[in-house]
Design a protein around this motif. Structure first.
Motif, PDB file in Angstrom:
ATOM      1  N   UNK A  31       0.811  -1.214   0.000  1.00 11.17           N
ATOM      2  CA  UNK A  31       0.000   0.000   0.000  1.00 11.17           C
ATOM      3  C   UNK A  31       0.849   1.271   0.000  1.00 11.17           C
ATOM      4  N   UNK A  32       2.136   1.129   0.305  1.00 17.78           N
ATOM      5  CA  UNK A  32       3.019   2.290   0.355  1.00 17.78           C
ATOM      6  C   UNK A  32       2.864   3.120   1.614  1.00 17.78           C
ATOM      7  N   UNK A  33       2.167   2.595   2.605  1.00 16.99           N
ATOM      8  CA  UNK A  33       1.917   3.363   3.832  1.00 16.99           C
ATOM      9  C   UNK A  33       2.896   3.039   4.961  1.00 16.99           C
ATOM     10  N   UNK A  34       3.657   1.949   4.804  1.00 17.95           N
ATOM     11  CA  UNK A  34       4.625   1.555   5.826  1.00 17.95           C
ATOM     12  C   UNK A  34       5.973   1.270   5.179  1.00 17.95           C
ATOM     13  N   UNK A  35       7.024   1.648   5.899  1.00 18.20           N
ATOM     14  CA  UNK A  35       8.392   1.445   5.443  1.00 18.20           C
ATOM     15  C   UNK A  35       9.116   0.558   6.450  1.00 18.20           C
ATOM     16  N   UNK A  36       9.917  -0.356   5.929  1.00 19.44           N
ATOM     17  CA  UNK A  36      10.696  -1.234   6.786  1.00 19.44           C
ATOM     18  C   UNK A  36      12.073  -0.612   6.993  1.00 19.44           C
ATOM     19  N   UNK A  37      12.413  -0.345   8.250  1.00 15.10           N
ATOM     20  CA  UNK A  37      13.698   0.283   8.577  1.00 15.10           C
ATOM     21  C   UNK A  37      14.486  -0.595   9.529  1.00 15.10           C
ATOM     22  N   UNK A  38      15.794  -0.479   9.425  1.00 14.40           N
ATOM     23  CA  UNK A  38      16.696  -1.185  10.312  1.00 14.40           C
ATOM     24  C   UNK A  38      17.397  -0.185  11.223  1.00 14.40           C
ATOM     25  N   UNK A  39      17.524  -0.562  12.483  1.00 14.19           N
ATOM     26  CA  UNK A  39      18.323   0.236  13.414  1.00 14.19           C
ATOM     27  C   UNK A  39      19.749  -0.261  13.255  1.00 14.19           C
ATOM     28  N   UNK A  40      20.531   0.498  12.521  1.00 22.63           N
ATOM     29  CA  UNK A  40      21.872   0.067  12.139  1.00 22.63           C
ATOM     30  C   UNK A  40      22.815   0.158  13.331  1.00 22.63           C
ATOM     31  N   UNK A  41      23.542  -0.930  13.639  1.00 25.53           N
ATOM     32  CA  UNK A  41      24.392  -0.921  14.838  1.00 25.53           C
ATOM     33  C   UNK A  41      25.545   0.076  14.783  1.00 25.53           C
ATOM     34  N   UNK A  42      26.126   0.318  13.623  1.00 23.50           N
ATOM     35  CA  UNK A  42      27.244   1.271  13.534  1.00 23.50           C
ATOM     36  C   UNK A  42      26.757   2.704  13.405  1.00 23.50           C
ATOM     37  N   UNK A  46      17.802   4.718  12.515  1.00 24.58           N
ATOM     38  CA  UNK A  46      16.922   3.922  11.662  1.00 24.58           C
ATOM     39  C   UNK A  46      17.162   4.348  10.213  1.00 24.58           C
ATOM     40  N   UNK A  47      17.541   3.390   9.383  1.00 22.71           N
ATOM     41  CA  UNK A  47      17.847   3.683   7.979  1.00 22.71           C
ATOM     42  C   UNK A  47      17.216   2.620   7.082  1.00 22.71           C
ATOM     43  N   UNK A  48      17.297   2.857   5.770  1.00 20.48           N
ATOM     44  CA  UNK A  48      16.806   1.889   4.800  1.00 20.48           C
ATOM     45  C   UNK A  48      17.734   0.667   4.790  1.00 20.48           C
ATOM     46  N   UNK A  49      17.252  -0.426   4.258  1.00 17.22           N
ATOM     47  CA  UNK A  49      18.046  -1.650   4.185  1.00 17.22           C
ATOM     48  C   UNK A  49      19.059  -1.541   3.052  1.00 17.22           C
ATOM     49  N   UNK A 134      10.373   6.952  13.414  1.00 16.12           N
ATOM     50  CA  UNK A 134      10.925   7.077  14.768  1.00 16.12           C
ATOM     51  C   UNK A 134      11.802   8.321  14.888  1.00 16.12           C
ATOM     52  N   UNK A 135      11.955   8.780  16.109  1.00 18.40           N
ATOM     53  CA  UNK A 135      12.693  10.017  16.373  1.00 18.40           C
ATOM     54  C   UNK A 135      14.124   9.981  15.849  1.00 18.40           C
ATOM     55  N   UNK A 136      14.794   8.858  15.967  1.00 21.82           N
ATOM     56  CA  UNK A 136      16.188   8.782  15.531  1.00 21.82           C
ATOM     57  C   UNK A 136      16.333   8.146  14.138  1.00 21.82           C
ATOM     58  N   UNK A 137      15.330   8.362  13.303  1.00 21.37           N
ATOM     59  CA  UNK A 137      15.407   7.906  11.908  1.00 21.37           C
ATOM     60  C   UNK A 137      16.246   8.883  11.102  1.00 21.37           C
ATOM     61  N   UNK A 138      16.834   8.385  10.060  1.00 19.98           N
ATOM     62  CA  UNK A 138      17.527   9.234   9.089  1.00 19.98           C
ATOM     63  C   UNK A 138      16.419   9.885   8.255  1.00 19.98           C
TER      64      UNK A 138
END
Length: 152
Positions: A31-42, A46-49, A134-138
């Motif tokens: 639907x384009x309403x949700x994005x899957x993000x990863x909390x990158x350890x380095x 929260x960024x794209x895969x 999320x607050x700490x998303x890119x």
């Protein structure tokens, strides 16, 4: 990026210390309403895969889909092979030395209801509403990619 590629025969390999191409994916639900993000350890955000190209990848599109599949645990993703965006940024990656990532970004879709499974490469992995990141998303990057995806 084209000049870099022309002057660096190993431009897609992470061993190229001057920099290297990476492949990332904006993974949206159908639907384009949700994005899957990863909390990158380095990176700690929260960024794209996405990630490094491997010698076994036939193309950078293959690399982007492989990375999205590995990092999401979702087997039936579909990728739009048209480039969504490109970005160059300094980073210290697996080489342990400062380098540049020449990131080629693609749009990937998951089926509605797809369940993501966090890989060892991620601190966390979640679906987020595109309008409530999320607050700490890119945020600047994700908002830009989402707006480009909406034009498709």
């Amino acid at each position: 990026m084209l000049a870099f590629l022309d002057s660096n025969p190993d431009a897609c390999l992470r061993a190229n210390e001057a920099g290297h191409f990476t492949a990332s994916s904006l993974v949206l639900d159908a639907s384009g309403t949700h994005v899957l993000l990863t909390l990158h350890p380095k990176v700690g955000r929260w960024i794209q895969l996405g990630g490094h190209c491997e010698p076994t990848d036939g193309t950078v599109v293959d690399a982007a889909l492989r990375e999205a599949t590995e990092e999401s645990g979702i087997a039936d993703l579909s990728i739009d092979s048209a480039l969504l965006s490109a970005h160059t940024h300094p980073i210290t990656c697996s080489l342990g030395k400062p380098t540049r990532h020449l990131d080629l970004r693609f749009l990937v879709r998951a089926q509605d209801g797809a369940r993501a499974v966090r890989s060892e490469e991620s601190t966390d992995l979640r679906w987020w509403p595109v309008d409530a990141l999320p607050e700490n998303a890119e945020r600047e990057t994700i908002d830009h990619l989402v707006s480009l995806a909406a034009l498709r």
